[in-house]
Design a protein around this motif. Structure first.
Motif, PDB file in Angstrom:
ATOM      1  N   SER A   1      -3.567   6.089  -2.539  1.00 29.85           N
ATOM      2  CA  SER A   1      -4.068   5.569  -3.817  1.00 29.85           C
ATOM      3  C   SER A   1      -3.649   6.426  -5.005  1.00 29.85           C
TER       4      SER A   1
ATOM      5  N   ASP B   1      -4.315   8.006   2.748  1.00 29.89           N
ATOM      6  CA  ASP B   1      -4.743   7.367   1.504  1.00 29.89           C
ATOM      7  C   ASP B   1      -3.641   7.524   0.463  1.00 29.89           C
TER       8      ASP B   1
ATOM      9  N   THR C   1       0.819  -1.225   0.000  1.00 30.06           N
ATOM     10  CA  THR C   1       0.000   0.000   0.000  1.00 30.06           C
ATOM     11  C   THR C   1       0.850   1.271   0.000  1.00 30.06           C
TER      12      THR C   1
ATOM     13  N   CYS D   1      -4.509   1.943   0.352  1.00 23.60           N
ATOM     14  CA  CYS D   1      -4.870   2.333  -1.024  1.00 23.60           C
ATOM     15  C   CYS D   1      -6.044   1.461  -1.449  1.00 23.60           C
ATOM     16  N   ASP D   2      -6.605   1.731  -2.603  1.00 21.95           N
ATOM     17  CA  ASP D   2      -7.747   0.931  -3.021  1.00 21.95           C
ATOM     18  C   ASP D   2      -7.285  -0.488  -3.367  1.00 21.95           C
TER      19      ASP D   2
END
Length: 230
Positions: A180, A178, A12, A135-136
């Motif tokens: 992402s 986050d 991530t 992250c996604d």
């Protein structure tokens, strides 16, 4: 001084965030680095691992083949628990030594980079704050397969599934980053986290409590010496 636990899902981008925090001057203790040190051939944990997992997991130079061991523990939860029971006490002992070093040096807080922070029961209670880098899921799987080119999709999915779901970790964390998107977005989030930690007054309470405890022990020692010495 207070402790901040930093974790993330596999692939991530936690290492990216750690590098940013170090650039800002934060004290970071990397549990992964310590984990590699405690399984070196001279270490106590090494002998136990070889005893339980066999010599098939060793490289020609006698060191542990982390990839071979990883294939075992990611597919067999009971083996993963066994390995953790061997290595975690040694890792925690070394982390404590480093925490004390930073305390003596006068740091306000120390960030503990622990990949399995939320999976390891009991650790989070020692943290003033916990931070999750996430992250996604699509990006996570893609990054993992790109990073470890030899992994099949099924192997990559098994490694992701071996950890707590990111959604569950998000629920447990006090802060999150986050990762992402672009690095600029991650950097802005890291700056906000750093500002929050730097302005926290938690370290004052920690030093006050520690100072009181030390003073109490000193007083007790004095009284004991007064009664025990002629």
């Amino acid at each position: 001084m207070f402790l901040v636990g930093l974790s993330g899902g596999i692939a991530t981008g936690k290492s990216t965030v750690v590098a940013m925090l170090r650039e800002l001057g934060c004290a970071v203790i990397d549990a992964d680095v310590i984990a590699r040190e405690v399984v070196q051939p001279h270490a106590k944990a090494y002998q136990q691992i070889v005893h339980h997992f066999g010599t098939e997991i060793l490289l020609e130079n006698g060191e542990i083949n982390r990839e071979a061991l990883g294939d075992i523990i990611f597919s067999q939860p009971e083996k993963r628990r066994l390995l953790n029971s061997i290595t975690h006490p040694q890792i925690q002992k070394e982390m404590l030594k480093q925490i004390l070093k930073y305390f003596v040096l006068g740091y306000r807080y120390v960030i503990l980079d622990i990949p399995l922070l939320f999976e390891t029961k009991g650790l989070t209670k020692f943290m003033k704050y916990t931070v999750l880098v996430y992250c996604d899921p699509v990006a996570q799987l893609s990054r993992l397969m790109r990073r470890d080119a030899g992994l099949s999709r099924a192997q990559a999915e098994a490694r992701v599934a071996s950890q707590l779901p990111l959604a569950e970790k998000l629920r447990l964390a006090t802060h999150s980053i986050d990762n992402s998107g672009e690095l600029e977005g991650t950097w802005r989030q890291v700056l906000r986290l750093h500002a929050h930690l730097d302005t926290s007054l938690a370290f004052l309470w920690a030093r006050l409590v520690l100072g009181t405890a030390v003073a109490g022990l000193a007083g007790l020692s004095y009284l004991l010496l007064q009664h025990l010495l002629p």
